[in-house]
Design an enzyme around this catalytic site. Sequence first.
Site, PDB file in Angstrom:
ATOM      1  N   LYS A  47     -11.453 -14.815 -33.722  1.00 22.07           N
ATOM      2  CA  LYS A  47     -11.375 -15.812 -32.648  1.00 22.07           C
ATOM      3  C   LYS A  47     -10.405 -15.307 -31.592  1.00 22.07           C
ATOM      4  O   LYS A  47      -9.245 -15.026 -31.884  1.00 22.07           O
ATOM      5  CB  LYS A  47     -10.898 -17.150 -33.202  1.00 22.07           C
ATOM      6  CG  LYS A  47     -10.605 -18.209 -32.124  1.00 22.07           C
ATOM      7  CD  LYS A  47      -9.957 -19.457 -32.729  1.00 22.07           C
ATOM      8  CE  LYS A  47      -9.510 -20.429 -31.646  1.00 22.07           C
ATOM      9  NZ  LYS A  47      -8.807 -21.607 -32.204  1.00 22.07           N
ATOM     10  N   LYS A  75      -5.055 -30.956 -24.555  1.00 21.54           N
ATOM     11  CA  LYS A  75      -3.992 -31.086 -25.546  1.00 21.54           C
ATOM     12  C   LYS A  75      -2.851 -31.916 -24.968  1.00 21.54           C
ATOM     13  O   LYS A  75      -2.564 -31.841 -23.776  1.00 21.54           O
ATOM     14  CB  LYS A  75      -3.462 -29.706 -25.942  1.00 21.54           C
ATOM     15  CG  LYS A  75      -4.432 -28.861 -26.729  1.00 21.54           C
ATOM     16  CD  LYS A  75      -3.816 -27.512 -27.067  1.00 21.54           C
ATOM     17  CE  LYS A  75      -4.802 -26.614 -27.799  1.00 21.54           C
ATOM     18  NZ  LYS A  75      -5.108 -27.101 -29.144  1.00 21.54           N
ATOM     19  N   ASP A 107      -3.706 -18.194 -29.419  1.00 27.05           N
ATOM     20  CA  ASP A 107      -4.981 -18.617 -29.999  1.00 27.05           C
ATOM     21  C   ASP A 107      -5.997 -17.476 -30.067  1.00 27.05           C
ATOM     22  O   ASP A 107      -7.140 -17.693 -30.474  1.00 27.05           O
ATOM     23  CB  ASP A 107      -5.558 -19.794 -29.208  1.00 27.05           C
ATOM     24  CG  ASP A 107      -6.332 -20.759 -30.082  1.00 27.05           C
ATOM     25  OD1 ASP A 107      -6.145 -20.722 -31.312  1.00 27.05           O
ATOM     26  OD2 ASP A 107      -7.120 -21.552 -29.547  1.00 27.05           O
ATOM     27  N   GLU A 118     -12.930 -25.645 -30.117  1.00 30.28           N
ATOM     28  CA  GLU A 118     -13.691 -24.588 -29.427  1.00 30.28           C
ATOM     29  C   GLU A 118     -13.769 -23.293 -30.218  1.00 30.28           C
ATOM     30  O   GLU A 118     -14.707 -22.509 -30.050  1.00 30.28           O
ATOM     31  CB  GLU A 118     -13.079 -24.326 -28.049  1.00 30.28           C
ATOM     32  CG  GLU A 118     -11.922 -23.348 -28.000  1.00 30.28           C
ATOM     33  CD  GLU A 118     -10.698 -23.775 -28.808  1.00 30.28           C
ATOM     34  OE1 GLU A 118      -9.988 -22.898 -29.325  1.00 30.28           O
ATOM     35  OE2 GLU A 118     -10.444 -24.993 -28.930  1.00 30.28           O
ATOM     36  N   ARG A 161     -14.409 -22.656 -33.289  1.00 25.22           N
ATOM     37  CA  ARG A 161     -15.587 -22.564 -34.160  1.00 25.22           C
ATOM     38  C   ARG A 161     -16.866 -22.280 -33.357  1.00 25.22           C
ATOM     39  O   ARG A 161     -17.818 -21.733 -33.897  1.00 25.22           O
ATOM     40  CB  ARG A 161     -15.713 -23.850 -34.978  1.00 25.22           C
ATOM     41  CG  ARG A 161     -15.977 -25.104 -34.179  1.00 25.22           C
ATOM     42  CD  ARG A 161     -15.653 -26.361 -34.974  1.00 25.22           C
ATOM     43  NE  ARG A 161     -14.219 -26.522 -35.173  1.00 25.22           N
ATOM     44  CZ  ARG A 161     -13.652 -27.524 -35.860  1.00 25.22           C
ATOM     45  NH1 ARG A 161     -14.422 -28.438 -36.422  1.00 25.22           N
ATOM     46  NH2 ARG A 161     -12.348 -27.587 -35.992  1.00 25.22           N
TER      47      ARG A 161
END
Length: 515
Positions: free
Chosen positions: A277, A289, A300, A361, A363
Amino acid sequence: MTALTLSTAAAPGLRADAIVIGVAKGAASTSGGLVVAPGAEAVDKAYDGRLAGVLETLGASGAEGEVTKLPAPAGFKAPLVLAVGLGAEPEDAKDGAYDGEALRKAAGVAARALAGSKKAAFALPLGDAGDVGAVAEGVLLGAYAFDVYKGNGRDAQDKKNGKAPLAEAALLGAKPRDKAHKAAIERATAVSEELNRARDLINTPPNDLTPESFAAIASAAAKEHGIKVQVLDEKALTKGGYGGILGVGSGSAAGPRLVKLTYTSSKAAKHLAFVGKGITYDSGGISLKPAGHNETMKCDMSGAAAVFAAVVAAARLGLEVNVTGWLALAENMPSGSAVRPGDVLRMYSGKTVEVLNTDAEGRLVLADALWAASQEKPDAIVDVATLTGAMVLALGNRTFGVMANDDAFRSAIVEAAEEVGEPSWPMPLPEHLRKGMDSPTADIANMGERMGGGLVAGLFLREFVGEGVTWAHLDIAGPAFNEGGPFGYTPKGGTGSAVRTLVRLAELTAVGDLG
């Protein structure tokens, strides 16, 4: 990075800024007091065998991560002795049998404590080549510093509020002509350099690390190490029907990318696929968020950084296994073109997904990359992602969760992670949670039940793994980014979590020990 040398020199005559020794809490079956670990005999002798007592007087207990400094004895060319705690003394400590992770942590603590020094001699217990590699890794990972954005950028002397990393480490007791010892150093260097490269990427601000620039960095490294690279930009993603990656990236001015890295060995009998990812910044999108949850979202993309580092390390080590890395890169931003809650995306697999929360997002991009990886029919796929806060709630900040569609493969990954010193825990994929993702509009929704959210995410990903393909999912949301103080060989900021586990999986697969 810190330069490593193997040395059979005696500690007293070695010119260095410090001699690093290990101390431990004595076993209850003996005195139970402080003990000096093997490797420090020459130092202890110079203190007339009373080194343990001197250190205890200074407050040393041998606890893991504890550092005690004292002047070197007369006759030593190094001015300082640095004693680092190894934790509890093992029963067979006289044979040098300290746990590799204890040595790795101790070396990391010492390397960090000696920042600003030109050279240190490490006289830690070395029972075998595995210990040599552990100490080397600890030094190289512990000495890590990310100071690119400090000072005026000219050289280390200009960096503000920091010292240059330890310049050189000599491992005493490691034999320069021993093939196993040399191989251990070479492996530790390759893995640590690539892990530290992953840390650099994770720590890079999102205004400088976009999907496009990440892809360019990966491409340059791939070409340097003989790895085939393919980059799909927006046009290619659109043509290919990668609706998940495109959907997540649609709200950003920085377009998404899918990077495929292919390392092949002429002697390989197995093929592994690693999927990462790579959300270079995650605002949550339209499902923004809340305040306090945005500041570290440059991390991330840690899963993609880990996959990138592992593929390059496999190439540098010349492992006899084919490894393909998939980096699913996008920036998740809110804008007039961003995906909305309620939108339906058609994924690369052909399945449709109703987006109930744009902050789920990761996934979505992984789903496209998993299906792409599945089409090559690898022997196994492992995806790595900072996927859910639920996994952090379940396992804390230092342990990643492992889910899989094969129990034996899940166990093998947990064992490999433990072997290299990366805490992990096997997690289930309860079938009853799948129903919560049923959608009246699409084939599946990207959200399900709130409780067990980390497991729900794993179940979602499983939907996009090809039939008959062995697969595992590593949720590294907890250990990927350390917001607290440094510990062991782990710095503040990006950690490079899962890199060593992936490399170990590749090594085990290469020699046929992973099923």
